[in-house]
Scaffold this active site. Structure first.
Site, PDB file in Angstrom:
ATOM      1  NE  ARG A  65       9.545 -25.051   7.308  1.00 60.58           N
ATOM      2  CZ  ARG A  65       9.181 -24.340   8.371  1.00 60.58           C
ATOM      3  NH1 ARG A  65       9.545 -24.739   9.566  1.00 60.58           N
ATOM      4  NH2 ARG A  65       8.488 -23.245   8.242  1.00 60.58           N
TER       5      ARG A  65
ATOM      6  CG  ASP B 191       4.924 -24.793   0.399  1.00 61.67           C
ATOM      7  OD1 ASP B 191       5.398 -24.506   1.507  1.00 61.67           O
ATOM      8  OD2 ASP B 191       5.376 -24.392  -0.690  1.00 61.67           O
TER       9      ASP B 191
ATOM     10  NE  ARG C 298       3.262 -25.807  -6.033  1.00 60.07           N
ATOM     11  CZ  ARG C 298       2.780 -24.733  -5.396  1.00 60.07           C
ATOM     12  NH1 ARG C 298       3.124 -24.519  -4.133  1.00 60.07           N
ATOM     13  NH2 ARG C 298       1.982 -23.905  -6.000  1.00 60.07           N
TER      14      ARG C 298
END
Lengths: 249, 249
Positions: free
Chosen positions: B49, B51, B201
């Protein structure tokens, strides 16, 4: 002092390089940012007038700056103002009277084709996606026809001119070659003294017609001799084209 | 039949992969195009999934299609509907019950940094432009701390959960390595069983802090042990991140 600068830009967001009131142009944005940093009006000259949607990696520009100007500081500050579509790659003092356009000895353009059935989202802005097979050998054989000094009227878009100012379409092409960068990317590199309007995209379009088998390689010389714009059927789209480099003296 | 497909997309135009009413998502666009081609409702499962703003080169999706469906025809037609931001790279029949998400053994993400002073307009959408020097050796030394089975709470964004459904943040990282692709591009590749929210990240941001000399390489292990999200100060921007590949069995 006189300043020379090499500039890269993604042409997708601009109505070309040349300043044109009321629309966003590379030259307009660049002039405005330089003037804001230098705090005085700037008159900018570019080596090549790229069209709407055409990119540059090695556009060269010239302008005047105060002798006291900090050129590295200018590069950092102006790049911040112009990000992400335009970047000053280098900036340096130039000889007095240097003119990026009239002093240029030749320009090299690079046209990129993604030649595979499946498109690539990361190349969509910079390569012409051509999904059918292309015979690169035939395209290279045909490309030799444009090398040398020729009247390129068949490959030039007529532009409005004032009566009596019709310009010559004779140009000297020094090099015209296709390279297969890997299995799917084709790069066409063409170097000439200068180019008339839409010349690279017209030549690329005709060579792709030949590579696709719609015309024989010999057609290229015949199109050139005809000096007739209507001979070229296929104009390659602007987003595959990039002003690659400019050479001087 | 059950179908497995590999999909690439430029995440810049989407509010992530997961379908979310009222905003444009990769899953939403893909589901709509597949349903239009197949002329029946489609339920799509994606392996990762991603972002908002995160890209994919090797996202894998699964869905059902009629046994009579022409998958090559589907690829061509759906790619035409979804161009230029999304492309189906491959599509093939899969074993009955194949689930792109639950059958995935690992995901590999790649984070790209352009590490030079001058920005590059052609990498602006896919690389984090970091203009200051980075010590890649220190970043690689620090990256070894995350390899193995760990509780990654320090690197996971807390998401709203229903009372009593708090999920584990234990993950198994198989590989985490920086490579200097050429003088200016750095690629961080990290492979894990799965990732919690914003994990890549957060790890990338912490490693860049270390590479820039703001923290010592030993800080990485300390952050991990702390299991405290507030230990991570620097969240790398989404546009440098790409879901690179997914492996099965």
């Amino acid at each position: 002092m006189r300043v020379r600068s090499t500039v890269a830009y993604d042409g997708g967001s601009f109505h070309g390089f040349a300043i044109n009131k009321g629309v966003r142009t590379v030259g307009g944005d660049l002039t405005e940012a330089l003037a804001r940093y230098l705090r005085h009006p700037v008159e900018l000259t570019g080596a090549g007038r790229t069209d709407t949607g055409v990119h540059a990696w090695g556009q060269v520009v010239s302008f005047d700056a105060p002798d006291s100007a900090d050129l590295l500081g200018l590069r950092t500050a102006v790049n911040r103002m112009l990000a992400p579509a335009i970047a000053i790659r280098s900036v340096e003092p130039a000889p007095e009277g240097f003119d990026a356009r009239f002093d240029a000895a030749s320009r090299t353009y690079r046209y990129t084709i993604l030649n595979q059935e499946v498109p690539d989202p990361f190349l969509a802005a910079t390569a012409w996606h051509y999904p059918h097979p292309l015979a690169v050998d035939a395209m290279n054989a045909a490309a030799t026809a444009v090398v040398g000094e020729h009247d390129f009227s068949s490959f030039c878009r007529r532009q409005h001119t004032v009566a009596g100012t019709e310009k010559t379409r004779v140009r000297v092409v020094r090099r015209a070659i296709w390279r297969a960068a890997d299995t799917a990317l084709l790069h066409f590199e063409i170097e000439a003294s200068s180019f008339c309007h839409q010349m690279v995209r017209s030549i690329t379009g005709a060579l792709v017609d030949i590579g696709a088998g719609r015309r024989p390689p010999e057609a290229m010389a015949a199109i050139l001799v005809a000096k007739d714009r209507s001979e070229v059927s296929n104009l390659a789209p602007p987003h595959g084209l990039c002003l690659w480099s400019v050479s001087y003296e």
